[in-house]
Enzyme design. Structure first.
Site, PDB file in Angstrom:
ATOM      1  N   ASP A  38       1.881  -9.865  -7.838  1.00  0.00           N
ATOM      2  CA  ASP A  38       1.021  -9.639  -6.679  1.00  0.00           C
ATOM      3  C   ASP A  38       1.522 -10.487  -5.521  1.00  0.00           C
ATOM      4  OD1 ASP A  38      -1.269  -9.286  -4.891  1.00  0.00           O
ATOM      5  OD2 ASP A  38      -2.395  -8.721  -6.677  1.00  0.00           O
ATOM      6  N   ASP A  68       5.928  -8.754  -3.396  1.00  0.00           N
ATOM      7  CA  ASP A  68       5.636  -7.798  -2.338  1.00  0.00           C
ATOM      8  C   ASP A  68       6.279  -6.484  -2.769  1.00  0.00           C
ATOM      9  OD1 ASP A  68       5.632  -6.164  -0.109  1.00  0.00           O
ATOM     10  OD2 ASP A  68       6.402  -7.678   1.272  1.00  0.00           O
ATOM     11  N   VAL A  69       5.466  -5.489  -3.112  1.00  0.00           N
ATOM     12  CA  VAL A  69       6.018  -4.275  -3.709  1.00  0.00           C
ATOM     13  C   VAL A  69       6.856  -3.450  -2.742  1.00  0.00           C
ATOM     14  CG1 VAL A  69       4.232  -4.100  -5.471  1.00  0.00           C
ATOM     15  CG2 VAL A  69       3.906  -2.945  -3.259  1.00  0.00           C
ATOM     16  N   SER A 146      -5.203   8.195  -6.128  1.00  0.00           N
ATOM     17  CA  SER A 146      -6.566   8.173  -5.585  1.00  0.00           C
ATOM     18  C   SER A 146      -7.043   9.616  -5.511  1.00  0.00           C
ATOM     19  CB  SER A 146      -6.542   7.556  -4.184  1.00  0.00           C
ATOM     20  OG  SER A 146      -7.733   7.822  -3.474  1.00  0.00           O
ATOM     21  N   TYR A 159      -3.028   7.517   4.433  1.00  0.00           N
ATOM     22  CA  TYR A 159      -3.332   7.148   3.056  1.00  0.00           C
ATOM     23  C   TYR A 159      -3.160   8.353   2.134  1.00  0.00           C
ATOM     24  CZ  TYR A 159      -6.004   5.046  -0.811  1.00  0.00           C
ATOM     25  OH  TYR A 159      -6.414   4.543  -2.027  1.00  0.00           O
ATOM     26  N   LYS A 163      -0.652   8.624  -1.111  1.00  0.00           N
ATOM     27  CA  LYS A 163      -1.205   8.826  -2.448  1.00  0.00           C
ATOM     28  C   LYS A 163      -0.851  10.200  -3.014  1.00  0.00           C
ATOM     29  CE  LYS A 163      -3.175   4.845  -3.171  1.00  0.00           C
ATOM     30  NZ  LYS A 163      -2.746   3.967  -4.278  1.00  0.00           N
TER      31      LYS A 163
END
Length: 256
Positions: A38, A68-69, A146, A159, A163
């Site tokens: 994370d 940091d992805v 989501s 978003y 997703k």
């Protein structure tokens, strides 16, 4: 608890808070060692860091890795950290951010940030994990999308784009990696009580919450534990013939 994940090692991004924290705790309760990857170590909800809680309350081991992805090097480091426990068996690409706002006002910086964290992070997180899993003879990947990956919502198109990309990426990778013994599935949480739904994009704790809950067949919001239980199923041998599947965790919201 059971030994559903006995001798497994899981890397979970966004494990400090929310759904990621719930998944990390549930996996440890069922026998997995956990890499908590994370960008922050302390939970947004407050309390003991996830890896410390696992070490105190279960028989398993957990470590925190700053990640940091959107940084491929960080993702590789998180996966590499699993080597101390014998190598990665399960990758959970959970880390994500949200954004609401008028479509005509979305600028390039907002768009790039959503795509880099949500979609790029999932793509290269899976790639980093799959490289090791191919060498080790297989594994599982669980992506977090989501309901916004199912439906288009005009209030947050960026978003939805990120997703929805995760959903189709999951299908493509299930096809590509299945022959290597790697199952890839995706969860679609609905209204889950996390800081994302109470602060980032307030849907709970507002004047409209009661009316919103009336649109969900189970008439309640979900909890991170609900998402964690679904992830546990997908990580375990109970789902050994489940690959390329979208699994909604939404109280039936997406079906009405």
């Amino acid at each position: 608890m059971t030994d559903l994940l006995e001798d497994q090692t899981a890397v979970i991004t966004g494990a400090a808070s929310g759904n990621g924290r719930g998944i990390a705790q549930r996996f440890a309760e069922h026998g997995a060692d956990v890499i908590c990857a994370d960008i922050r170590e302390t939970p947004r909800e407050g309390g003991t860091p996830t890896h410390e809680r696992i070490n105190m309350k279960t028989d398993q081991e957990a470590v925190y890795v700053e990640c940091d992805v959107s940084d491929i090097g960080d993702l590789n480091s998180a996966v590499e950290a699993a080597e101390q426990y014998g190598g990665i068996d399960c990758m959970v690409n959970n880390a994500g951010i949200t954004h609401t706002g008028e479509f005509l006002n979305v600028d390039e910086d907002i768009f790039d940030r959503l795509i880099n964290v949500n979609l790029k992070g999932t793509f290269f997180g899976t790639q980093a994990a799959a490289e090791r899993m191919v060498e080790n003879g297989g594994g599982t990947v669980i992506n977090l999308s989501s309901l916004a990956g199912y439906r288009g919502y005009g209030d947050f198109p960026t978003y939805c784009a990120s997703k929805g990309g995760i959903r189709l990426l999951t299908y493509a990778l299930a096809d590509r990696l299945g022959p290597e013994g790697i199952r890839v599935n995706v969860l679609h949480p609905g209204l889950i009580e996390t800081k994302m739904s109470t602060e980032d994009n307030p849907m709970l704790g507002t004047d409209e919450t009661e009316a919103l809950l009336e649109t969900i067949p189970l008439r309640r919001e979900g909890q991170p534990e609900d998402v964690a239980d679904a992830a546990l199923y997908l990580a375990s041998d109970l789902s050994s013939y489940v690959n390329g599947e979208s699994h909604a965790v939404d109280g039936g919201w997406s079906k009405v």
